[in-house]
Design an enzyme around this catalytic site. Structure first.
Site, PDB file in Angstrom:
ATOM      1  CE  LYS A 155     116.156 -11.836  28.628  1.00 29.17           C
ATOM      2  NZ  LYS A 155     115.656 -11.066  27.428  1.00 29.17           N
TER       3      LYS A 155
HETATM    4  N1  PMP Z   1     113.247  -5.421  27.002  1.00 29.73           N
HETATM    5  C1  PMP Z   1     113.263  -6.371  26.500  1.00 29.73           C
HETATM    6  C2  PMP Z   1     111.969  -6.903  25.710  1.00 29.73           C
HETATM    7  C3  PMP Z   1     114.783  -7.170  26.623  1.00 29.73           C
HETATM    8  O1  PMP Z   1     114.616  -8.371  25.811  1.00 29.73           O
HETATM    9  C4  PMP Z   1     115.819  -6.828  27.035  1.00 29.73           C
HETATM   10  C5  PMP Z   1     116.910  -7.618  27.106  1.00 29.73           C
HETATM   11  N2  PMP Z   1     117.137  -8.662  28.154  1.00 29.73           N
HETATM   12  C6  PMP Z   1     115.692  -5.611  27.828  1.00 29.73           C
HETATM   13  C7  PMP Z   1     114.440  -4.630  27.862  1.00 29.73           C
HETATM   14  C8  PMP Z   1     117.124  -4.869  28.381  1.00 29.73           C
HETATM   15  O2  PMP Z   1     117.093  -5.779  29.417  1.00 29.73           O
HETATM   16  P1  PMP Z   1     118.524  -5.946  30.156  1.00 29.73           P
HETATM   17  O3  PMP Z   1     119.095  -4.523  29.957  1.00 29.73           O
HETATM   18  O4  PMP Z   1     118.384  -6.488  31.489  1.00 29.73           O
HETATM   19  O5  PMP Z   1     119.371  -6.740  29.006  1.00 29.73           O
END
Ligand code: PMP
Length: 304
Positions: A155
Site C-alpha cells: 500500500k
Molecule cells: N485494493 C486496493 C488498491 C485498495 O486500496 C484497497 C483498500 N485498502 C483494497 C483493495 C481493499 O483492501 P482492504 O480490504 O484491506 O481495505
C-alpha cells in the site's frame, strides 16, 4: 472533527502535525499507508477497531519494500491507535490513517540512506462510494500497475496515482467506480477495493498473484462466505467476459465495505439489482465489524 494526530513519537494537536514541502515522500511518493475502520456500537457504547493487527502487519510489509524501518512493532502500533482514538473520543464510525514515510528533506530519488517517520490521524467517516447498494462500474482504460513495476500488494503512496487515474476515468465516463484489469487482461480489482463474482453458485475472486492488494476485507469475506454461509470460494483468474455473465458482482474494502455492482459497462449484472448473496454477506459483515457477533470478537479491538 479531528483534534489530534500522532506525529514525531507523540500525540500532538492536529495543527502541529506538519511536514515540509522539501520532504522526500511529498516529492517522490515514497511512503506507505493504511486505511483502518473503527465502528461505533451504540448498544455497548463502544468503538471497535476492525482487524487492527492485520492492518499493521501489512503496513510493516509495505514499508519493507520502501526500506522504511519503523521504531514500533505491531503491538505498539495497535496501542498508539487505541490511545489516539481514546483521546479523540469519537462516538461515531471512524477512519484511521497511519502513514510511514521518509522524513528527510532534499533532492534525490532513492530509498536508501533516508530516515523514517510515522504519523497517524483519524476522521469520522461514513460511506466511501455513494450508492453501495447499486454501483455502476466501468472497465477502466488504465491497467493495474504490475508487480514487476511497483509491488501491487504494497500500500504505497506513489502507486495510488494508478488508483486515482482509474477512479477519475470512471467518474468522467459516468460510472461510480472502475474495474481495473491487470497487464494480462484479467480482472484485478476496483480502483481501491477487491472484487468478487458469483458464477454457478461459486464465489470467485482473483488470487493474490494477479496484481491486487491483499485485502483484509477480502480475507474476511472469504471466511464469512465459507464458514457462515457454506458458499464455496475459489481464488482463480477472472476473464473480463465473465463479468457480463456473472450472477452477482461486488467490491469490498475497508473504505467501500461491501458494494454491490449492478452493471458493468452499462450492461446489467443479473437482474440489475443487488443480489441475494451480497445482501446476506453485507448483513453478516456489518454485524461482525460492529462487534455484534460473539464468534468474531477477536477481530474487534475496543477503544474505551
Ligand atoms: N485494493 C486496493 C488498491 C485498495 O486500496 C484497497 C483498500 N485498502 C483494497 C483493495 C481493499 O483492501 P482492504 O480490504 O484491506 O481495505
Amino acid at each position: 472533527m479531528t483534534k489530534y494526530a500522532f506525529f514525531n513519537d507523540q500525540i500532538v494537536p492536529i495543527e502541529e502535525a506538519k511536514i515540509s514541502i522539501m520532504n522526500h515522500t511529498f516529492n517522490y511518493g515514497t511512503g506507505c499507508f493504511e486505511g483502518i475502520r473503527a465502528y461505533w456500537n451504540e448498544a455497548s457504547e463502544q468503538l471497535y477497531i476492525f482487524r487492527l493487527a492485520e492492518h499493521y502487519e501489512r503496513l510493516i510489509n509495505s514499508s519493507k519494500y520502501l526500506q522504511i524501518n519503523l521504531p514500533y512493532d505491531v503491538h505498539k502500533l495497535c496501542n498508539i491507535t487505541v490511545e489516539l482514538l481514546n483521546k479523540e473520543g469519537f462516538r461515531t464510525d471512524v477512519y484511521v490513517r497511519p502513514i510511514t514515510y521518509k522524513s528527510d528533506s532534499g533532492i534525490g530519488c532513492r530509498l536508501h540512506n533516508l530516515q523514517s517517520g510515522f504519523a497517524m490521524f483519524s476522521v469520522p467517516f461514513g460511506s466511501y462510494v455513494e450508492n453501495e447498494e447499486g454501483v455502476r462500474a466501468g472497465v477502466s482504460s488504465w491497467r493495474r500497475n504490475p508487480d514487476s513495476s511497483i509491488p501491487a500488494r504494497g500500500k504505497i503512496n506513489g502507486a495510488y496515482v494508478n488508483s486515482a487515474l482509474s477512479k477519475t476515468w470512471a467518474y468522467q465516463h459516468g460510472y461510480d467506480e472502475a474495474i481495473v484489469l491487470n497487464e494480462a487482461g484479467h480482472v484485478a480489482e476496483g480502483s481501491a477495493e477487491n472484487i468478487f463474482m458469483l458464477r454457478r453458485g461459486q464465489l470467485i475472486t482473483p488470487p493474490i498473484t494477479e496484481d491486487i492488494l491483499e485485502g483484509i476485507t477480502r480475507d474476511t469475506l472469504i471466511q464469512l462466505a465459507q464458514e457462515e454461509m457454506g458458499v464455496q470460494v475459489i481464488e482463480r483468474p477472472i476473464d473480463r467476459s465473465e463479468l457480463i455473465i456473472a450472477d452477482e458482482i461486488f467490491f469490498c474494502g475497508t473504505g467501500v465495505q461491501i458494494a454491490s455492482v449492478v452493471s458493468v459497462d452499462q450492461i446489467p449484472i443479473g437482474n440489475g439489482k443487488m443480489g441475494p448473496l451480497v445482501a446476506e454477506l453485507r448483513q453478516k459483515y456489518f454485524d461482525v465489524v460492529r462487534g455484534k457477533n460473539p464468534k468474531y470478537m477477536a477481530w474487534c479491538t475496543p477503544v474505551f
